[in-house]
Design a protein around this motif. Structure first.
Motif, short mmCIF file in Angstrom:
data_model
loop_
_atom_site.label_atom_id
_atom_site.label_comp_id
_atom_site.label_asym_id
_atom_site.label_seq_id
_atom_site.Cartn_x
_atom_site.Cartn_y
_atom_site.Cartn_z
N ASN A 105 20.03 -10.33 15.56
CA ASN A 105 18.80 -9.76 15.01
C ASN A 105 18.18 -10.62 13.92
OD1 ASN A 105 18.04 -6.81 15.99
ND2 ASN A 105 20.27 -6.96 16.06
N LEU A 106 18.97 -11.51 13.33
CA LEU A 106 18.46 -12.37 12.27
C LEU A 106 18.13 -13.78 12.75
CD1 LEU A 106 20.85 -11.36 9.32
CD2 LEU A 106 18.56 -10.49 9.83
N GLY A 107 18.35 -14.04 14.03
CA GLY A 107 18.03 -15.35 14.57
C GLY A 107 18.99 -16.44 14.16
N ILE A 108 20.23 -16.07 13.83
CA ILE A 108 21.24 -17.06 13.44
C ILE A 108 21.90 -17.62 14.69
CG2 ILE A 108 23.45 -17.33 12.24
CD1 ILE A 108 22.46 -15.21 10.25
N PRO A 109 22.07 -18.94 14.78
CA PRO A 109 22.63 -19.55 15.99
C PRO A 109 23.99 -18.98 16.35
CG PRO A 109 21.72 -21.23 14.54
CD PRO A 109 21.69 -19.96 13.77
N CYS A 207 19.32 3.23 13.51
CA CYS A 207 19.16 1.79 13.72
C CYS A 207 18.55 1.12 12.50
CB CYS A 207 18.28 1.51 14.93
SG CYS A 207 18.89 2.22 16.47
N ASN A 208 19.19 0.07 12.02
CA ASN A 208 18.64 -0.77 10.97
C ASN A 208 17.89 -1.95 11.57
OD1 ASN A 208 18.23 -1.43 8.21
ND2 ASN A 208 19.98 -2.83 8.22
N CYS A 209 18.09 -2.18 12.88
CA CYS A 209 17.48 -3.28 13.62
C CYS A 209 16.87 -2.71 14.90
CB CYS A 209 18.51 -4.34 14.01
SG CYS A 209 19.49 -5.01 12.65
N ARG A 303 21.59 -15.08 4.16
CA ARG A 303 21.19 -16.47 4.30
C ARG A 303 20.62 -16.65 5.72
NH1 ARG A 303 22.94 -20.82 1.28
NH2 ARG A 303 22.68 -19.36 -0.45
N LEU A 304 19.32 -16.99 5.79
CA LEU A 304 18.61 -17.05 7.06
C LEU A 304 18.11 -18.46 7.35
CD1 LEU A 304 16.41 -13.81 6.88
CD2 LEU A 304 18.74 -14.09 7.74
N ALA A 308 12.20 -19.02 9.19
CA ALA A 308 12.83 -17.85 9.78
C ALA A 308 12.47 -17.74 11.26
CB ALA A 308 12.38 -16.58 9.04
N VAL A 309 13.46 -17.41 12.07
CA VAL A 309 13.22 -17.20 13.50
C VAL A 309 12.45 -15.90 13.67
CG1 VAL A 309 14.31 -16.81 15.73
CG2 VAL A 309 15.30 -18.45 14.12
#
Length: 323
Positions: A105-109, A207-209, A303-304, A308-309
């Motif tokens: 949900n945060l776009g982290i690889p 849901c938080n996301c 940490r994003l 940001a994605v």
């Protein structure tokens, strides 16, 4: 006059070693990246299966880290988040396992440790909300992606771990298909103090996301930084049956004659006509017949990536690099 050189910074990592075939090789890879980035040797803290990593995260805080990372599954991520909540210490994710719900949900690889380390060491900090859940035991629990009762918890409880390692998200679909036709209960919901009519349903999910499983937008419009939660209630579709349920999820149909209803708010209370299984971020935690979902806004400093994605679950952070 010259300024004093910046002191090397300290990274603390809470790791679930069961997620790795060769944990020593992984540690060496992280240490090499840290050294190349001018940081101290990483400090490692192994999670305990009994608490998911809470004790390890508390121990990590004693070294006064500049950054804390979780390296494990969704349970480890949630445990560390519960400890870092409100501290202001940046929190990085080094995804492992199958779910990686928050990272998605945060776009982290997800597929490259070096790419995830790049985000952790050189990314931007942005606060996100933390969900709070209280069930029949009276204990407050933190979650970062979702908390729910009913069908979602059953799926998580019935998913075969060995199959999950082999086929990933498909294992959840297998568990869901095997439990589609059972588990109906009656639920009464209050949204920010306003009572809703009691209805028969299969799931009550906070849901938080927006996306909580397999990339499906279960809660369209839900973002991690809006100061509220979105609660989704899944009801049997009397007209179209489970085909209707699937269609409603796929097209985001809400609040009509559809199978799914969705509310946004800061505090939700629910009462059920019988105890059903509950879960937090995919971990079953026992049965409950009542409970509360709330939100702690901007409680966790993540940490994003930079930039940001763009993802439906990210709100204000999507414009940080355009201001």
């Amino acid at each position: 006059m010259t300024s004093a050189p910046e002191s090397p910074r300290t990274l603390a990592i809470i790791v679930n070693p069961s997620k790795f075939d060769d944990i020593d090789a992984t540690k060496a890879q992280v240490a090499e990246f840290a050294a190349a980035s001018g940081w101290n040797e990483p400090r490692w803290f192994e999670s305990d299966p009994d608490d998911g990593g809470v004790a390890a995260a508390r121990e990590a805080l004693q070294v006064k880290p500049d950054l804390v990372c979780a390296m494990g599954g969704d349970g480890t991520v949630r445990a560390v988040a519960s400890v870092l909540r409100g501290t202001g210490i940046p929190y990085g994710l080094l995804p492992s396992g199958t779910g990686n719900l928050l990272a998605r949900n945060l776009g982290i690889p997800l597929d490259s440790l070096d790419d995830a380390l790049q985000v952790a060491f050189r990314g931007q900090d942005h606060p996100i909300d933390v969900g709070l859940a209280t069930f029949d035991d009276g204990q407050e629990h933190a979650f970062v992606v979702m908390g729910g009762v009913g069908f979602d918890a059953t799926i998580m409880d019935k998913t075969d771990d060995k199959l999950k390692k082999k086929v990933g998200w498909a294992a959840y679909a297998v568990a869901g298909g095997a439990n589609l036709f059972g588990g109906k209960f009656s639920a009464t919901l209050e949204v920010d103090g306003a009572a809703e009519d009691s209805v028969d349903c299969l799931m009550v999910l906070a849901c938080n996301c927006s996306s909580v499983i397999g990339g499906i937008e279960v809660a369209p419009g839900a973002t991690v930084d809006d100061g509220q939660l979105d609660v989704v209630m899944l009801r049997p579709n009397i007209v179209a049956g489970w085909v209707g349920v699937a269609i409603d999820v796929a097209i985001g149909n809400r609040n009509g004659i559809a199978s799914i209803r969705q509310w946004s708010g800061r505090e939700f209370e629910f009462t059920l006509d019988r105890p059903v299984l509950a879960e937090l971020d995919g971990d079953p935690i026992g049965e409950t017949a009542s409970g509360r979902f709330g939100v702690d806004p901007d409680a966790l400093l993540m940490r994003l990536p930079v930039p940001a994605v763009r993802h439906p679950s990210l709100g204000a952070v999507a414009t940080l690099d355009e201001d």
